[in-house]
Design a protein around this motif. Structure first.
Motif, PDB file in Angstrom:
ATOM      1  N   ARG A 289       4.744   1.724   0.748  1.00 10.21           N
ATOM      2  CA  ARG A 289       5.375   2.910   0.173  1.00 10.21           C
ATOM      3  C   ARG A 289       4.916   4.090   1.004  1.00 10.21           C
ATOM      4  O   ARG A 289       3.735   4.190   1.372  1.00 10.21           O
ATOM      5  CB  ARG A 289       4.945   3.097  -1.291  1.00 10.21           C
ATOM      6  CG  ARG A 289       5.442   4.390  -1.929  1.00 10.21           C
ATOM      7  CD  ARG A 289       5.058   4.498  -3.399  1.00 10.21           C
ATOM      8  NE  ARG A 289       5.404   5.808  -3.936  1.00 10.21           N
ATOM      9  CZ  ARG A 289       6.614   6.196  -4.277  1.00 10.21           C
ATOM     10  NH1 ARG A 289       7.628   5.342  -4.123  1.00 10.21           N
ATOM     11  NH2 ARG A 289       6.839   7.405  -4.755  1.00 10.21           N
ATOM     12  N   VAL A 290       5.824   5.002   1.352  1.00 14.37           N
ATOM     13  CA  VAL A 290       5.500   6.089   2.270  1.00 14.37           C
ATOM     14  C   VAL A 290       5.768   7.440   1.625  1.00 14.37           C
ATOM     15  O   VAL A 290       6.869   7.699   1.125  1.00 14.37           O
ATOM     16  CB  VAL A 290       6.307   5.971   3.578  1.00 14.37           C
ATOM     17  CG1 VAL A 290       6.088   7.196   4.459  1.00 14.37           C
ATOM     18  CG2 VAL A 290       5.911   4.708   4.331  1.00 14.37           C
ATOM     19  N   ILE A 291       4.747   8.285   1.672  1.00 13.27           N
ATOM     20  CA  ILE A 291       4.889   9.698   1.329  1.00 13.27           C
ATOM     21  C   ILE A 291       4.721  10.467   2.632  1.00 13.27           C
ATOM     22  O   ILE A 291       3.715  10.313   3.326  1.00 13.27           O
ATOM     23  CB  ILE A 291       3.819  10.143   0.315  1.00 13.27           C
ATOM     24  CG1 ILE A 291       3.915   9.313  -0.964  1.00 13.27           C
ATOM     25  CG2 ILE A 291       3.950  11.632   0.009  1.00 13.27           C
ATOM     26  CD1 ILE A 291       2.731   9.509  -1.907  1.00 13.27           C
ATOM     27  N   ALA A 292       5.704  11.268   2.987  1.00 14.25           N
ATOM     28  CA  ALA A 292       5.651  12.033   4.234  1.00 14.25           C
ATOM     29  C   ALA A 292       5.592  13.522   3.927  1.00 14.25           C
ATOM     30  O   ALA A 292       6.213  13.998   2.978  1.00 14.25           O
ATOM     31  CB  ALA A 292       6.866  11.727   5.100  1.00 14.25           C
ATOM     32  N   THR A 293       4.827  14.247   4.739  1.00 10.93           N
ATOM     33  CA  THR A 293       4.848  15.707   4.670  1.00 10.93           C
ATOM     34  C   THR A 293       5.545  16.232   5.912  1.00 10.93           C
ATOM     35  O   THR A 293       5.389  15.690   7.015  1.00 10.93           O
ATOM     36  CB  THR A 293       3.434  16.304   4.587  1.00 10.93           C
ATOM     37  OG1 THR A 293       2.707  16.008   5.780  1.00 10.93           O
ATOM     38  CG2 THR A 293       2.688  15.742   3.387  1.00 10.93           C
ATOM     39  N   THR A 294       6.318  17.288   5.738  1.00  7.94           N
ATOM     40  CA  THR A 294       7.039  17.909   6.855  1.00  7.94           C
ATOM     41  C   THR A 294       7.212  19.387   6.559  1.00  7.94           C
ATOM     42  O   THR A 294       6.949  19.849   5.440  1.00  7.94           O
ATOM     43  CB  THR A 294       8.443  17.310   7.044  1.00  7.94           C
ATOM     44  OG1 THR A 294       9.290  17.761   5.969  1.00  7.94           O
ATOM     45  CG2 THR A 294       8.425  15.793   7.065  1.00  7.94           C
TER      46      THR A 294
ATOM     47  N   GLN B  18       0.826  -1.197   0.000  1.00  8.59           N
ATOM     48  CA  GLN B  18       0.000   0.000   0.000  1.00  8.59           C
ATOM     49  C   GLN B  18       0.865   1.254   0.000  1.00  8.59           C
ATOM     50  O   GLN B  18       2.066   1.198   0.277  1.00  8.59           O
ATOM     51  CB  GLN B  18      -0.909   0.027   1.235  1.00  8.59           C
ATOM     52  CG  GLN B  18      -1.951  -1.079   1.282  1.00  8.59           C
ATOM     53  CD  GLN B  18      -2.928  -0.876   2.423  1.00  8.59           C
ATOM     54  OE1 GLN B  18      -2.948   0.147   3.102  1.00  8.59           O
ATOM     55  NE2 GLN B  18      -3.780  -1.877   2.643  1.00  8.59           N
ATOM     56  N   THR B  19       0.229   2.398  -0.299  1.00 12.85           N
ATOM     57  CA  THR B  19       0.879   3.690  -0.145  1.00 12.85           C
ATOM     58  C   THR B  19       0.244   4.419   1.017  1.00 12.85           C
ATOM     59  O   THR B  19      -0.980   4.598   1.054  1.00 12.85           O
ATOM     60  CB  THR B  19       0.740   4.548  -1.412  1.00 12.85           C
ATOM     61  OG1 THR B  19       1.407   3.899  -2.502  1.00 12.85           O
ATOM     62  CG2 THR B  19       1.369   5.920  -1.199  1.00 12.85           C
ATOM     63  N   LEU B  20       1.074   4.815   1.976  1.00 14.94           N
ATOM     64  CA  LEU B  20       0.615   5.562   3.139  1.00 14.94           C
ATOM     65  C   LEU B  20       1.142   6.986   3.070  1.00 14.94           C
ATOM     66  O   LEU B  20       2.334   7.204   2.823  1.00 14.94           O
ATOM     67  CB  LEU B  20       1.092   4.908   4.441  1.00 14.94           C
ATOM     68  CG  LEU B  20       0.183   3.841   5.062  1.00 14.94           C
ATOM     69  CD1 LEU B  20      -0.005   2.659   4.117  1.00 14.94           C
ATOM     70  CD2 LEU B  20       0.715   3.398   6.411  1.00 14.94           C
ATOM     71  N   LEU B  21       0.247   7.942   3.275  1.00 15.08           N
ATOM     72  CA  LEU B  21       0.626   9.336   3.438  1.00 15.08           C
ATOM     73  C   LEU B  21       0.733   9.598   4.936  1.00 15.08           C
ATOM     74  O   LEU B  21      -0.242   9.409   5.668  1.00 15.08           O
ATOM     75  CB  LEU B  21      -0.429  10.255   2.816  1.00 15.08           C
ATOM     76  CG  LEU B  21      -0.287  11.749   3.119  1.00 15.08           C
ATOM     77  CD1 LEU B  21       1.002  12.308   2.541  1.00 15.08           C
ATOM     78  CD2 LEU B  21      -1.505  12.524   2.594  1.00 15.08           C
ATOM     79  N   ILE B  22       1.898  10.008   5.394  1.00 16.64           N
ATOM     80  CA  ILE B  22       2.109  10.283   6.810  1.00 16.64           C
ATOM     81  C   ILE B  22       2.324  11.777   6.975  1.00 16.64           C
ATOM     82  O   ILE B  22       3.381  12.315   6.645  1.00 16.64           O
ATOM     83  CB  ILE B  22       3.280   9.460   7.373  1.00 16.64           C
ATOM     84  CG1 ILE B  22       2.950   7.961   7.240  1.00 16.64           C
ATOM     85  CG2 ILE B  22       3.558   9.834   8.829  1.00 16.64           C
ATOM     86  CD1 ILE B  22       3.997   7.025   7.780  1.00 16.64           C
ATOM     87  N   GLN B  23       1.276  12.441   7.446  1.00 19.29           N
ATOM     88  CA  GLN B  23       1.335  13.884   7.656  1.00 19.29           C
ATOM     89  C   GLN B  23       2.123  14.150   8.942  1.00 19.29           C
ATOM     90  O   GLN B  23       1.836  13.602   9.994  1.00 19.29           O
ATOM     91  CB  GLN B  23      -0.089  14.439   7.796  1.00 19.29           C
ATOM     92  CG  GLN B  23      -0.971  14.212   6.572  1.00 19.29           C
ATOM     93  CD  GLN B  23      -0.896  15.369   5.596  1.00 19.29           C
ATOM     94  OE1 GLN B  23       0.177  15.949   5.371  1.00 19.29           O
ATOM     95  NE2 GLN B  23      -2.030  15.709   4.990  1.00 19.29           N
ATOM     96  N   GLY B  24       3.142  15.003   8.832  1.00 17.94           N
ATOM     97  CA  GLY B  24       3.991  15.269   9.991  1.00 17.94           C
ATOM     98  C   GLY B  24       5.007  14.165  10.200  1.00 17.94           C
ATOM     99  O   GLY B  24       5.210  13.687  11.319  1.00 17.94           O
TER     100      GLY B  24
ATOM    101  N   VAL C  76      -3.861   7.742  -2.427  1.00 13.45           N
ATOM    102  CA  VAL C  76      -3.161   6.915  -1.433  1.00 13.45           C
ATOM    103  C   VAL C  76      -4.154   5.998  -0.724  1.00 13.45           C
ATOM    104  O   VAL C  76      -5.342   6.277  -0.645  1.00 13.45           O
ATOM    105  CB  VAL C  76      -2.406   7.783  -0.418  1.00 13.45           C
ATOM    106  CG1 VAL C  76      -1.381   8.657  -1.121  1.00 13.45           C
ATOM    107  CG2 VAL C  76      -3.367   8.631   0.419  1.00 13.45           C
ATOM    108  N   ASP C  77      -3.628   4.894  -0.204  1.00 15.64           N
ATOM    109  CA  ASP C  77      -4.479   3.909   0.467  1.00 15.64           C
ATOM    110  C   ASP C  77      -4.900   4.353   1.860  1.00 15.64           C
ATOM    111  O   ASP C  77      -6.050   4.172   2.258  1.00 15.64           O
ATOM    112  CB  ASP C  77      -3.736   2.568   0.567  1.00 15.64           C
ATOM    113  CG  ASP C  77      -3.429   1.982  -0.794  1.00 15.64           C
ATOM    114  OD1 ASP C  77      -4.323   1.369  -1.376  1.00 15.64           O
ATOM    115  OD2 ASP C  77      -2.282   2.159  -1.266  1.00 15.64           O
TER     116      ASP C  77
END
Length: 329
Positions: free
Chosen positions: A173-178, A148-154, A215-216
């Motif tokens: 798969r990880v997309i992170a926001t910072t 899966q693709t996870l969006l991790i905010q922060g 994203v999942d």
């Protein structure tokens, strides 16, 4: 024993003090732990200052902090005496009870003192209670994330940093926001893409980072501020796991976009995990530690007498690791 206590709400310098008090003997089903390190979390600061709607402490005298690590020194009836001398980490040390981990000792139900492998440091263990279990539950409460693709905010915050590592370990798969200052930290944790959360075209960047697909799942630190964006980038039947919303505590939901994607909103309060949920979160954390897939950086360690400074460091924010208190010094 020595302990940091407060009996009224307020600023750390005004209400926290070091005292001597009797070490409570363990009752049936309890253990007494000699605390090596106590973890200081934002929730500890909020409780000491007064959570919304709270006008006085729930007890006459409070020892703060829910997280910690140490060694069992004594056990009560019905507890295996073999646990004496066992290295442990603690969860919910000061949840709905007066005496937490900011002391040389804590006595609590034995289930809340989790056996710790010899090769895991007390520094790491003191971060497992709130940040570690929040991250683990947020990532895994929706099931297997492999592929899966996870969006991790922060993704540079303490929970987000651990969540990135756990998701990558589990095959996501990880997309992170910072913020700009946290980008390198999220990349170090293993994020496949790191995006500036202040970018005006952030939704487009998130989709582009996932080859144009939604994203999942989303791990969310600022639910109220980000729910509009989240609704744009989540897939149908996706899940949003929210553990924070400090910027907007009364969110307005874009209901139709969420409805027509049948999005699951999973609100997380780590203190209230069911035994099944907590055991699952603990299992994932322990397995990741065993496989050297989880690091819990430490920003600074203060002495017990300097717990005021530890609280002020947490309040200052913008940390690159845990704030701990050395309870034996």
């Amino acid at each position: 024993m020595r302990a940091i206590t407060y009996s009224q709400l307020g600023e750390a310098r005004d209400v926290l003090g070091l005292v001597e008090m009797d070490t409570p003997a363990p009752a049936a089903g309890e253990v007494c732990v000699r605390i090596a390190l106590s973890g200081v979390n934002p929730s500890d600061v909020k409780s000491r200052k007064g959570r919304p709607g709270m006008t006085h402490p729930p007890f006459e005298q409070v020892i703060p902090h829910s997280d910690g690590a140490g060694v069992i020194e004594a056990v009560g009836d019905s507890v295996d005496p073999a646990r004496i001398g066992q290295r442990v980490w603690i969860w919910n040390g000061q949840w709905q009870r007066p005496f937490g981990t900011a002391a040389t000792h804590i006595t609590l139900p034995e289930a809340q003192a989790v056996a710790l492998a010899d090769d895991v440091s007390f520094e790491t263990a003191a971060s497992l209670g709130i940040p570690g279990l929040t991250a683990s539950h947020a990532v895994f409460n929706g099931g297997d994330v492999a592929g899966q693709t996870l969006l991790i905010q922060g993704g540079a915050g303490t929970v987000g940093y651990l969540a990135v590592q756990l998701a990558k370990w589990a095959g996501a798969r990880v997309i992170a926001t910072t913020g700009k200052a946290g980008a390198a930290r999220a990349s170090q944790a293993g994020a496949d893409a790191v995006l500036d959360y202040a970018a005006p075209d952030l939704a487009d960047q998130i989709l582009a980072a996932n080859n144009g697909a939604p994203v999942d799942q989303i791990i969310e630190v600022e639910f109220g501020a980000n729910i509009g964006l989240d609704a744009q980038v989540i897939k149908p039947n996706g899940r949003i796991a929210a553990y924070g919303s400090a910027k907007e505590m009364e969110p307005t939901l874009p209901f139709l976009p969420l409805l027509f994607k049948a999005v699951t909103i999973d609100i997380i309060l780590v203190y209230l995990l069911t035994p099944t949920q907590r055991n699952l979160a603990i299992d994932h954390v322990h397995r990741a530690l065993t496989e050297n897939a989880l690091a819990c950086p430490v920003e600074q360690i203060f002495t017990l007498a300097d717990t005021v400074l530890a609280h002020e460091a947490v309040e200052a924010g913008a940390r690159a690791g845990a704030i701990l208190v050395d309870c034996q010094n």
